[in-house]
Each structure stands twice: as C-alpha cells, then as structure tokens.
Design a protein around this motif. Structure first.
Motif, PDB file in Angstrom:
ATOM      1  N   CYS A  83       0.848  -1.198   0.000  1.00  0.00           N
ATOM      2  CA  CYS A  83       0.000   0.000   0.000  1.00  0.00           C
ATOM      3  C   CYS A  83       0.881   1.244   0.000  1.00  0.00           C
ATOM      4  CB  CYS A  83      -0.884   0.041   1.246  1.00  0.00           C
ATOM      5  SG  CYS A  83      -2.127  -1.240   1.329  1.00  0.00           S
ATOM      6  N   ARG A  84       0.368   2.292  -0.604  1.00  0.00           N
ATOM      7  CA  ARG A  84       1.060   3.569  -0.467  1.00  0.00           C
ATOM      8  C   ARG A  84       0.892   4.071   0.963  1.00  0.00           C
ATOM      9  NH1 ARG A  84       0.059   7.544  -5.666  1.00  0.00           N
ATOM     10  NH2 ARG A  84       1.014   6.202  -7.245  1.00  0.00           N
ATOM     11  N   PRO A  85       1.964   4.490   1.629  1.00  0.00           N
ATOM     12  CA  PRO A  85       1.815   5.037   2.981  1.00  0.00           C
ATOM     13  C   PRO A  85       1.069   6.368   2.932  1.00  0.00           C
ATOM     14  CG  PRO A  85       4.059   5.336   2.187  1.00  0.00           C
ATOM     15  CD  PRO A  85       3.366   4.494   1.165  1.00  0.00           C
ATOM     16  N   VAL A  86       0.379   6.667   4.015  1.00  0.00           N
ATOM     17  CA  VAL A  86      -0.344   7.930   4.156  1.00  0.00           C
ATOM     18  C   VAL A  86       0.497   8.873   5.003  1.00  0.00           C
ATOM     19  CG1 VAL A  86      -2.407   9.056   5.087  1.00  0.00           C
ATOM     20  CG2 VAL A  86      -2.615   6.879   3.872  1.00  0.00           C
ATOM     21  N   ILE A  87       0.625  10.124   4.545  1.00  0.00           N
ATOM     22  CA  ILE A  87       1.420  11.136   5.245  1.00  0.00           C
ATOM     23  C   ILE A  87       0.492  12.141   5.898  1.00  0.00           C
ATOM     24  CG2 ILE A  87       3.199  12.907   5.021  1.00  0.00           C
ATOM     25  CD1 ILE A  87       3.903  11.599   2.293  1.00  0.00           C
ATOM     26  N   PHE A  88       0.651  12.314   7.212  1.00  0.00           N
ATOM     27  CA  PHE A  88      -0.106  13.321   7.959  1.00  0.00           C
ATOM     28  C   PHE A  88       0.857  14.372   8.516  1.00  0.00           C
ATOM     29  CE2 PHE A  88      -3.215   9.740   8.928  1.00  0.00           C
ATOM     30  CZ  PHE A  88      -4.229  10.249   8.135  1.00  0.00           C
ATOM     31  N   PRO A  89       0.902  15.574   7.960  1.00  0.00           N
ATOM     32  CA  PRO A  89       1.638  16.660   8.614  1.00  0.00           C
ATOM     33  C   PRO A  89       0.858  17.136   9.833  1.00  0.00           C
ATOM     34  CG  PRO A  89       0.588  17.459   6.613  1.00  0.00           C
ATOM     35  CD  PRO A  89       0.299  15.992   6.685  1.00  0.00           C
ATOM     36  N   SER A  90       1.528  17.287  10.961  1.00  0.00           N
ATOM     37  CA  SER A  90       0.840  17.631  12.206  1.00  0.00           C
ATOM     38  C   SER A  90       1.675  18.645  12.979  1.00  0.00           C
ATOM     39  CB  SER A  90       0.614  16.363  13.041  1.00  0.00           C
ATOM     40  OG  SER A  90      -0.080  16.657  14.230  1.00  0.00           O
ATOM     41  N   TYR A  91       1.343  19.921  12.828  1.00  0.00           N
ATOM     42  CA  TYR A  91       2.167  20.989  13.393  1.00  0.00           C
ATOM     43  C   TYR A  91       1.398  21.929  14.314  1.00  0.00           C
ATOM     44  CZ  TYR A  91       5.815  19.511  10.215  1.00  0.00           C
ATOM     45  OH  TYR A  91       6.781  18.767   9.578  1.00  0.00           O
ATOM     46  N   ASN A  92       0.086  21.959  14.221  1.00  0.00           N
ATOM     47  CA  ASN A  92      -0.679  22.929  14.998  1.00  0.00           C
ATOM     48  C   ASN A  92      -0.964  22.489  16.421  1.00  0.00           C
ATOM     49  OD1 ASN A  92      -0.925  24.542  12.660  1.00  0.00           O
ATOM     50  ND2 ASN A  92      -2.925  25.227  13.349  1.00  0.00           N
ATOM     51  N   GLY A  93      -1.418  21.250  16.563  1.00  0.00           N
ATOM     52  CA  GLY A  93      -1.977  20.837  17.840  1.00  0.00           C
ATOM     53  C   GLY A  93      -3.390  21.378  17.981  1.00  0.00           C
ATOM     54  N   CYS A 111      -6.239  -1.199   9.685  1.00  0.00           N
ATOM     55  CA  CYS A 111      -6.769  -1.677   8.406  1.00  0.00           C
ATOM     56  C   CYS A 111      -5.675  -2.040   7.414  1.00  0.00           C
ATOM     57  CB  CYS A 111      -7.688  -0.618   7.798  1.00  0.00           C
ATOM     58  SG  CYS A 111      -9.217  -0.335   8.720  1.00  0.00           S
ATOM     59  N   GLY A 112      -4.408  -1.985   7.835  1.00  0.00           N
ATOM     60  CA  GLY A 112      -3.315  -2.449   6.996  1.00  0.00           C
ATOM     61  C   GLY A 112      -2.615  -1.395   6.176  1.00  0.00           C
ATOM     62  N   VAL A 113      -2.830  -0.114   6.489  1.00  0.00           N
ATOM     63  CA  VAL A 113      -2.197   0.969   5.746  1.00  0.00           C
ATOM     64  C   VAL A 113      -1.119   1.612   6.624  1.00  0.00           C
ATOM     65  CG1 VAL A 113      -2.532   3.198   4.613  1.00  0.00           C
ATOM     66  CG2 VAL A 113      -4.275   1.422   4.408  1.00  0.00           C
ATOM     67  N   PRO A 114       0.121   1.676   6.172  1.00  0.00           N
ATOM     68  CA  PRO A 114       1.168   2.334   6.967  1.00  0.00           C
ATOM     69  C   PRO A 114       0.971   3.849   6.979  1.00  0.00           C
ATOM     70  CG  PRO A 114       2.035   1.626   4.844  1.00  0.00           C
ATOM     71  CD  PRO A 114       0.641   1.098   4.925  1.00  0.00           C
ATOM     72  N   VAL A 115       1.288   4.475   8.110  1.00  0.00           N
ATOM     73  CA  VAL A 115       1.053   5.906   8.301  1.00  0.00           C
ATOM     74  C   VAL A 115       2.291   6.566   8.882  1.00  0.00           C
ATOM     75  CG1 VAL A 115      -0.288   7.640   9.546  1.00  0.00           C
ATOM     76  CG2 VAL A 115      -1.429   5.612   8.643  1.00  0.00           C
ATOM     77  N   LEU A 116       2.666   7.686   8.281  1.00  0.00           N
ATOM     78  CA  LEU A 116       3.730   8.523   8.831  1.00  0.00           C
ATOM     79  C   LEU A 116       3.131   9.859   9.249  1.00  0.00           C
ATOM     80  CD1 LEU A 116       6.918   8.904   9.196  1.00  0.00           C
ATOM     81  CD2 LEU A 116       6.724  10.303   7.129  1.00  0.00           C
ATOM     82  N   ILE A 117       3.356  10.245  10.497  1.00  0.00           N
ATOM     83  CA  ILE A 117       3.011  11.577  10.974  1.00  0.00           C
ATOM     84  C   ILE A 117       4.316  12.334  11.170  1.00  0.00           C
ATOM     85  CG2 ILE A 117       1.858  12.932  12.764  1.00  0.00           C
ATOM     86  CD1 ILE A 117       0.207  10.484  13.485  1.00  0.00           C
ATOM     87  N   HIS A 118       4.407  13.552  10.655  1.00  0.00           N
ATOM     88  CA  HIS A 118       5.593  14.349  10.932  1.00  0.00           C
ATOM     89  C   HIS A 118       5.183  15.698  11.506  1.00  0.00           C
ATOM     90  CE1 HIS A 118       5.215  16.892   7.262  1.00  0.00           C
ATOM     91  NE2 HIS A 118       4.884  15.785   6.627  1.00  0.00           N
ATOM     92  N   GLY A 119       6.018  16.223  12.379  1.00  0.00           N
ATOM     93  CA  GLY A 119       5.698  17.478  13.053  1.00  0.00           C
ATOM     94  C   GLY A 119       6.908  17.984  13.816  1.00  0.00           C
ATOM     95  N   LEU A 120       6.652  18.903  14.734  1.00  0.00           N
ATOM     96  CA  LEU A 120       7.723  19.489  15.525  1.00  0.00           C
ATOM     97  C   LEU A 120       8.298  18.461  16.491  1.00  0.00           C
ATOM     98  CD1 LEU A 120       6.043  22.911  16.361  1.00  0.00           C
ATOM     99  CD2 LEU A 120       7.785  22.472  14.631  1.00  0.00           C
ATOM    100  N   GLN A 166       5.334  -1.323  13.712  1.00  0.00           N
ATOM    101  CA  GLN A 166       4.068  -0.926  14.328  1.00  0.00           C
ATOM    102  C   GLN A 166       3.096  -0.270  13.352  1.00  0.00           C
ATOM    103  OE1 GLN A 166       5.727   1.459  17.547  1.00  0.00           O
ATOM    104  NE2 GLN A 166       5.570   3.367  16.369  1.00  0.00           N
ATOM    105  N   GLY A 167       3.502  -0.163  12.093  1.00  0.00           N
ATOM    106  CA  GLY A 167       2.608   0.381  11.081  1.00  0.00           C
ATOM    107  C   GLY A 167       2.445   1.881  11.122  1.00  0.00           C
ATOM    108  N   LEU A 168       3.056   2.508  12.113  1.00  0.00           N
ATOM    109  CA  LEU A 168       2.885   3.947  12.339  1.00  0.00           C
ATOM    110  C   LEU A 168       4.186   4.510  12.886  1.00  0.00           C
ATOM    111  CD1 LEU A 168       1.130   6.544  12.822  1.00  0.00           C
ATOM    112  CD2 LEU A 168       0.481   5.543  15.019  1.00  0.00           C
ATOM    113  N   SER A 169       4.574   5.664  12.376  1.00  0.00           N
ATOM    114  CA  SER A 169       5.767   6.314  12.902  1.00  0.00           C
ATOM    115  C   SER A 169       5.549   7.814  12.965  1.00  0.00           C
ATOM    116  CB  SER A 169       6.989   6.010  12.018  1.00  0.00           C
ATOM    117  OG  SER A 169       8.142   6.681  12.508  1.00  0.00           O
ATOM    118  N   TYR A 170       6.082   8.413  14.027  1.00  0.00           N
ATOM    119  CA  TYR A 170       6.128   9.872  14.134  1.00  0.00           C
ATOM    120  C   TYR A 170       7.562  10.299  13.874  1.00  0.00           C
ATOM    121  CZ  TYR A 170       5.598  14.633  15.836  1.00  0.00           C
ATOM    122  OH  TYR A 170       5.577  16.014  15.909  1.00  0.00           O
ATOM    123  N   LEU A 171       7.733  11.204  12.909  1.00  0.00           N
ATOM    124  CA  LEU A 171       9.074  11.677  12.553  1.00  0.00           C
ATOM    125  C   LEU A 171       9.167  13.174  12.817  1.00  0.00           C
ATOM    126  CD1 LEU A 171      11.843  10.946  11.193  1.00  0.00           C
ATOM    127  CD2 LEU A 171      10.820  11.776   9.051  1.00  0.00           C
TER     128      LEU A 171
END
Length: 341
Positions: A83-93, A111-120, A166-171
C-alpha cells in the motif's frame, strides 16, 4: 549576493505588497529555498522573505520549487509496502477539542495501511510572546502517541523500521531536515506563519510515492494546494482541517477533495444535515482523556465518529488498500465492530 542569489533584487521583487509583488521563476525559487534550508541567508534577509511571502502568498511554481528543494536535500525514507503510505503533517496541535489525528492514523494502521506523521520535535519555548499561536497550550500528535506508548523515530531509517514494526511512525521534522526545523522556529520570533508552513503540508518524506493528507484553515489554500497536487500529479486528500490539523471535525464532515493522476474531484460532499445526535467524544481535550477515548474506540466500546470513518474510507482507497468506497466501508467494518458511518 549569496552564491549567485541576488538577495536585494529578490526581496525587492517579492516584497512589493500583494498587488505589485512578483513571483520567482522555478530555478530562482529552488535556489533561494536551498540556501535558506542551509542557513546561508543573512538573518535580515530571512526575516524579510518570511514576512514578504506572508503578504504576497506563493505561486504554484514557487511551491513546486520550494518543495522540490526540500525533498532533494532531505533524508528521505526508504520504505516498501504493497500500500502507499499515508502522510499526515501535524504541526498545529489542538486546544478547543480533542486531537483525533492519532486515532485516524491508528484506524488506518489497523486496516493495513502504513502511516507517517511528521511534526515538531517538541513545543518551542522561550521568553518571547507568541502573537498568533502558542504550542505550549496545545495538545500535539507526539504527546498522544507518547502517552499511547508508541515510539517516535529519531531519523529516517528508524522511521522505516517503525513503519514495519508498528505500522505507524512519528518523525520530527528536524530528523528529515535540520534546516527546516530552524526555519519553523522563526515563527516565534516573527509572530506569523509563512511559506514553510505550507511546504510541510506538501513534501513527501518517502523515496517512493505516498498519499498526502492536507488540512487547511483558509479556503484560498484549498485551491492552491489542489493546483499544486494536480501539477505534480500526486495523490492527495484535501480538507478543511480541525484547528489546523488534517483530520475531519468529529461532529461535521467537511468536503473531502481528492487529487489523483493530475485530476481533482470531490469524493464526499460537505455534510450539511442537522446533527441528529451528539457523537461520543472525550470529556476534555487533554492528553489523558483523549487517550482513554481512543482506547474505547479501538476496543469497540465507543463508535468511531462518522466524519473520521469517512476520511479513513477515502484514504483506504487512495492508498490502494481498497478498490472503491463500498469495499473500503466493508473493510473498515471488519476491523471496527462499531463505527458511526
């Protein structure tokens, strides 16, 4: 002059106000942003550019150049998945309501989709007042994930490892490019957002294609981001975010607009029906209350709010996990015995 960059000329062109300012061409804009990322510009010039672009706004060509400069210069993530990973930018809170982006992310990973969240990397503190936004009073994605016991990455290779484990990473954004973190820190000194806060919604930290999820606050940026993703032929879901974060408001679904293969269309219209029943939500927006609520949803004791379910369904399709909305609904239902779709 900085390595062929005529700063006086550039600032004079972009800082003439909204009506008379000029857009830089692709090559100029890319060279400028590369020097900015490396800290090669004088402090006075950085401040002038920051405020000038706040007033002028960025052309799509400038956004393309800025983003390309960052992607070519950053430490990209090598990651392979069906699957293509999903990117969530998360900077506001968030501070008015619960921060439910981590819940959306964990819904997709289940559901089997890898997710990357990036932020401060961490809220920035010093003695200067915040004119428009104080992160110390907000709950951030990193806070929720830390409370949940999910590890954050310290660099791009570690982000890839965590995605596999873990299918999920915060960078933290500093781990992708240290210069970008320094640029973001200018906000506290100058008091307003600028181009870099748009760029973090557009760049792809992966070496391979991914699904962008971009939440905006101001309607004109919906059009600008749509034009950018169309021109770049990238896959994206664009929506009016919740307090600037890219998750659908749990009480009312915004319009969900998709960009795919150079085209753009509305996948789900804005929900305009009267609210029949108040969804079960955390009693307060704090970290502990939000985590307890997420546990209840993930364990099936409370339903996943309908707007979040709809957003997850769209992202399941865009990632390639499901072929269409109907199969995505069925797939979500198999993993969540209760969801308010």
């Amino acid at each position: 002059m900085t390595s062929g960059i005529h700063m006086t000329s550039i600032i004079g062109r972009v800082a003439r106000g909204r009506e008379y300012a000029e857009d830089l061409d692709y090559a100029e804009a890319k060279a400028l942003f590369t020097h900015w990322l490396h800290g090669d510009l004088p402090e006075l010039a950085m401040g002038a550019l920051w405020t000038a672009y706040r007033i002028k706004g960025e052309s799509v060509e400038e956004l393309r150049a800025f983003t390309q400069a960052l992607e070519e210069d950053g430490d990209s993530i090598a990651f392979q998945h069906h699957c293509r990973p999903v990117i969530f930018p998360s900077y506001n809170g968030t501070r008015r309501g619960a921060h439910l982006l981590p819940l959306l992310a964990m819904t997709l990973t289940r559901c089997g989709v890898p997710v990357l969240i990036h932020g401060l990397s961490a809220p920035q503190h010093n003695d200067l007042p915040w004119a428009d936004h104080d992160p110390s009073r907000r709950v951030h994605s990193a806070d929720i994930l830390r409370e949940f016991g999910l590890a954050s990455a310290e660099n791009s290779p570690q982000a890839s490892t965590l995605l596999h484990l873990q299918g999920l990473s915060y960078l933290p954004v500093d781990a992708f490019h240290s210069g970008l973190g320094k640029m973001l820190a200018l906000r506290q000194q100058l008091g307003v957002r600028s181009s870099v806060h748009t760029i973090v919604k557009l760049f792809n930290p992966f070496q391979n294609p991914a699904v962008h999820c971009a939440g905006v606050t101001h309607p004109p940026y919906l059009i600008r981001l749509q034009e950018y993703f169309q021109q770049m032929q990238r896959t994206a879901l664009i929506l009016r975010g919740t307090e600037g974060e890219c998750f659908a408001h749990p009480k009312r679904r915004p319009e969900l607009q998709v960009c795919q293969q150079g085209t753009s269309f509305v996948w789900l219209e804005k929900d305009t029906h009267p609210l029949q029943q108040m969804p079960a939500l955390p009693e307060n927006p704090g970290i502990s209350a939000t985590c307890r609520y997420m546990e209840s949803v993930l364990e099936g004791r409370l339903p996943l709010p309908a707007p979040l379910a709809d957003q997850a369904i769209c992202l399941l399709c865009l990632s390639g996990r499901c072929a269409d909305l109907d199969s995505a609904r069925q797939h979500l239902a198999r993993h969540f015995s209760r969801y308010a779709a």
